[in-house]
Design a protein around this motif. Structure first.
Motif, mmCIF file in Angstrom:
data_model
loop_
_atom_site.group_PDB
_atom_site.id
_atom_site.type_symbol
_atom_site.label_atom_id
_atom_site.label_comp_id
_atom_site.label_asym_id
_atom_site.label_seq_id
_atom_site.Cartn_x
_atom_site.Cartn_y
_atom_site.Cartn_z
ATOM 1 N N PHE A 1 0.827 -1.210 0.000
ATOM 2 C CA PHE A 1 0.000 0.000 0.000
ATOM 3 C C PHE A 1 0.861 1.260 0.000
ATOM 4 N N SER A 2 1.928 1.249 0.786
ATOM 5 C CA SER A 2 2.813 2.420 0.835
ATOM 6 C C SER A 2 3.464 2.657 -0.522
ATOM 7 N N GLY A 3 3.948 1.582 -1.140
ATOM 8 C CA GLY A 3 4.548 1.716 -2.465
ATOM 9 C C GLY A 3 3.553 2.203 -3.496
ATOM 10 N N ALA A 4 2.319 1.710 -3.419
ATOM 11 C CA ALA A 4 1.291 2.118 -4.377
ATOM 12 C C ALA A 4 0.961 3.598 -4.238
ATOM 13 N N PHE A 5 0.822 4.079 -3.011
ATOM 14 C CA PHE A 5 0.464 5.487 -2.816
ATOM 15 C C PHE A 5 1.623 6.419 -3.160
ATOM 16 N N LEU A 6 2.850 5.982 -2.925
ATOM 17 C CA LEU A 6 3.996 6.790 -3.347
ATOM 18 C C LEU A 6 4.059 6.882 -4.871
ATOM 19 N N LEU A 7 3.826 5.762 -5.527
ATOM 20 C CA LEU A 7 3.833 5.755 -6.989
ATOM 21 C C LEU A 7 2.672 6.569 -7.550
ATOM 22 N N LEU A 8 1.520 6.509 -6.886
ATOM 23 C CA LEU A 8 0.370 7.300 -7.324
ATOM 24 C C LEU A 8 0.658 8.793 -7.190
ATOM 25 N N THR A 9 1.349 9.170 -6.133
ATOM 26 C CA THR A 9 1.746 10.574 -5.965
ATOM 27 C C THR A 9 2.674 11.015 -7.091
ATOM 28 N N LEU A 10 3.605 10.140 -7.454
ATOM 29 C CA LEU A 10 4.517 10.443 -8.560
ATOM 30 C C LEU A 10 3.746 10.621 -9.865
ATOM 31 N N ILE A 11 2.760 9.768 -10.090
ATOM 32 C CA ILE A 11 1.959 9.858 -11.316
ATOM 33 C C ILE A 11 1.226 11.190 -11.384
ATOM 34 N N HIS A 12 0.701 11.642 -10.263
ATOM 35 C CA HIS A 12 -0.059 12.890 -10.251
ATOM 36 C C HIS A 12 0.827 14.109 -10.507
ATOM 37 N N PHE A 13 2.068 14.057 -10.056
ATOM 38 C CA PHE A 13 2.907 15.252 -10.127
ATOM 39 C C PHE A 13 3.832 15.284 -11.342
ATOM 40 N N VAL A 14 4.045 14.141 -11.982
ATOM 41 C CA VAL A 14 4.932 14.104 -13.148
ATOM 42 C C VAL A 14 4.075 13.939 -14.400
ATOM 43 N N GLU A 15 4.046 14.962 -15.222
ATOM 44 C CA GLU A 15 3.161 14.994 -16.386
ATOM 45 C C GLU A 15 3.466 13.871 -17.372
ATOM 46 N N SER A 16 4.751 13.599 -17.593
ATOM 47 C CA SER A 16 5.115 12.574 -18.574
ATOM 48 C C SER A 16 4.684 11.183 -18.117
ATOM 49 N N VAL A 17 4.770 10.938 -16.815
ATOM 50 C CA VAL A 17 4.340 9.642 -16.282
ATOM 51 C C VAL A 17 2.818 9.533 -16.302
ATOM 52 N N LYS A 18 2.155 10.657 -16.232
ATOM 53 C CA LYS A 18 0.694 10.664 -16.186
ATOM 54 C C LYS A 18 0.060 10.471 -17.560
ATOM 55 N N TYR A 19 0.703 11.013 -18.613
ATOM 56 C CA TYR A 19 0.053 11.022 -19.923
ATOM 57 C C TYR A 19 0.815 10.288 -21.028
ATOM 58 N N ASP A 20 2.137 10.204 -20.935
ATOM 59 C CA ASP A 20 2.924 9.668 -22.049
ATOM 60 C C ASP A 20 2.941 8.146 -22.036
ATOM 61 N N TRP A 21 2.593 7.579 -23.189
ATOM 62 C CA TRP A 21 2.687 6.129 -23.348
ATOM 63 C C TRP A 21 4.128 5.762 -23.683
ATOM 64 N N PRO A 22 4.717 4.686 -23.149
ATOM 65 C CA PRO A 22 4.091 3.651 -22.306
ATOM 66 C C PRO A 22 4.265 3.885 -20.817
ATOM 67 N N TRP A 23 4.839 5.058 -20.443
ATOM 68 C CA TRP A 23 5.156 5.272 -19.031
ATOM 69 C C TRP A 23 3.898 5.308 -18.163
ATOM 70 N N ASN A 24 2.816 5.878 -18.695
ATOM 71 C CA ASN A 24 1.594 5.933 -17.884
ATOM 72 C C ASN A 24 1.036 4.533 -17.631
ATOM 73 N N TRP A 25 1.087 3.683 -18.651
ATOM 74 C CA TRP A 25 0.598 2.316 -18.478
ATOM 75 C C TRP A 25 1.494 1.523 -17.529
ATOM 76 N N LEU A 26 2.802 1.706 -17.652
ATOM 77 C CA LEU A 26 3.727 0.997 -16.765
ATOM 78 C C LEU A 26 3.563 1.449 -15.317
ATOM 79 N N ALA A 27 3.431 2.761 -15.126
ATOM 80 C CA ALA A 27 3.313 3.292 -13.763
ATOM 81 C C ALA A 27 2.001 2.858 -13.122
ATOM 82 N N ILE A 28 0.902 3.031 -13.846
ATOM 83 C CA ILE A 28 -0.394 2.664 -13.284
ATOM 84 C C ILE A 28 -0.507 1.144 -13.145
ATOM 85 N N GLY A 29 0.078 0.400 -14.095
ATOM 86 C CA GLY A 29 0.067 -1.057 -13.974
ATOM 87 C C GLY A 29 0.824 -1.535 -12.747
#
Length: 238
Positions: free
Chosen positions: A53-81
Motif C-alpha cells: 500500500f505504501s509503495g502504491a500510494f507513493l507511486l500514485l503521488t509520482l503519477i499525479h505530479f509528473v506529467e510525462s508519467v501521467k500522460y505519455d505512453w508507455p510510461w503511464n501504463w507501466l506506472a499505473i500497472g
C-alpha cells in the motif's frame, strides 16, 4: 500542441463510460488474484500489506505530479500497472489464510456499497447544489487522522475503540470516494481521454479500501458469532 489535446477531448457520457469500463477491467483481473492468494497462501502478514500500500500510494503521488508519467505512453501504463499490482497484492496479502467464501462475500459487499455510492453521487450531482468537494476531501483526510487516534486508543486503552476506528475508517473512505467523484465532475471540461485510465484506477483504489473495511467488518461479525456460539454451548441452559 493545442490541436493535439483538442483531439483527446470526449463527451461526458463517453468519459464516464471509459472510466467505469477501466475500473471493471481492473476489478475483473484483481478478483482471481485475491482468490488464488486466499486459497494457496497459508500465512498472512500485515507487513506485506503495508509495504504494498505504501509503495502504491507513493507511486500514485509520482503519477499525479509528473506529467510525462501521467500522460505519455508507455510510461503511464507501466506506472499505473505497477501501482495496480501493488494495490492488488496488498489486498491479497491482507486476505491471506482466509476462507474463500469470506473473501468473495467481502468482494460482493464492497461492490454493492461502491455501486450505491456512485448512485448517491449521481443524485448529489443532479441536485446542482452539492457541497464543496475539496472541503469534503479535507474533512475525510481529517477523519483518517481520527482513525489513527482511535486505533491508538484501542491499542493502549479500551478495545472498543477499535470498533470506533473501523466505523470512522469506513465513513471516511466513502466520503473520500464521494468527494473524488464530485471533484472529477467539476473538472470534466478540462479532462481528456487519457485521464480515464488514472480516474478508473483511483476508483479501483477507493473500491479496495471499501473492500478492506468490508472484510474487517465481516471477520469481526464472524468472530462475534463464534464467541457467542461457544458461550451458548458452554452455558448449562444452552
Amino acid at each position: 500542441m493545442a490541436d493535439a489535446y483538442m483531439c483527446l477531448y470526449i463527451s461526458v457520457r463517453s468519459f464516464i463510460r471509459h472510466t467505469l469500463s477501466i475500473f471493471l477491467y481492473l476489478l475483473t483481473f484483481a478478483v482471481p488474484q485475491w482468490m488464488l492468494m486466499s486459497i494457496f497462501s497459508s500465512v498472512e502478514h500485515i507487513l506485506y500489506t503495508l509495504i504494498c500500500f505504501s509503495g502504491a500510494f507513493l507511486l500514485l503521488t509520482l503519477i499525479h505530479f509528473v506529467e510525462s508519467v501521467k500522460y505519455d505512453w508507455p510510461w503511464n501504463w507501466l506506472a499505473i500497472g505497477s501501482c495496480y499490482e501493488l494495490m492488488t497484492l496488498g489486498v491479497g496479502s491482507f486476505v491471506m489464510n482466509t476462507q474463500l467464501n469470506t473473501v468473495m462475500l467481502a468482494v460482493a459487499v464492497a461492490l454493492l456499497i461502491f455501486g450505491l455510492v456512485l448512485v448517491l453521487c449521481f443524485f448529489i450531482i443532479s441536485g446542482y447544489d452539492y457541497p464543496n468537494p475539496y472541503k469534503l476531501a479535507s474533512l475525510a483526510a481529517l477523519g483518517l487522522v481520527l482513525v489513527i487516534v482511535a486505533m491508538l486508543a484501542g491499542t493502549y486503552r479500551d478495545r472498543s475503540w477499535m470498533d470506533v476506528a473501523l466505523l470512522l475508517f469506513s465513513l471516511n473512505v466513502l466520503l473520500l470516494m464521494i468527494s473524488y467523484v464530485l471533484i472529477s465532475f467539476q473538472n470534466l471540461d478540462v479532462l481528456i481521454k487519457p485521464d480515464t485510465l488514472l480516474l478508473g484506477f483511483v476508483l479501483y483504489i477507493n473500491y479496495t479500501l471499501v473492500l478492506v473495511a468490508s472484510f474487517i467488518c465481516i471477520q469481526r461479525c464472524e468472530h462475534s458469532f463464534d464467541v457467542s456460539r461457544v458461550v451458548q454451548k458452554a452455558s448449562p441452559y444452552g
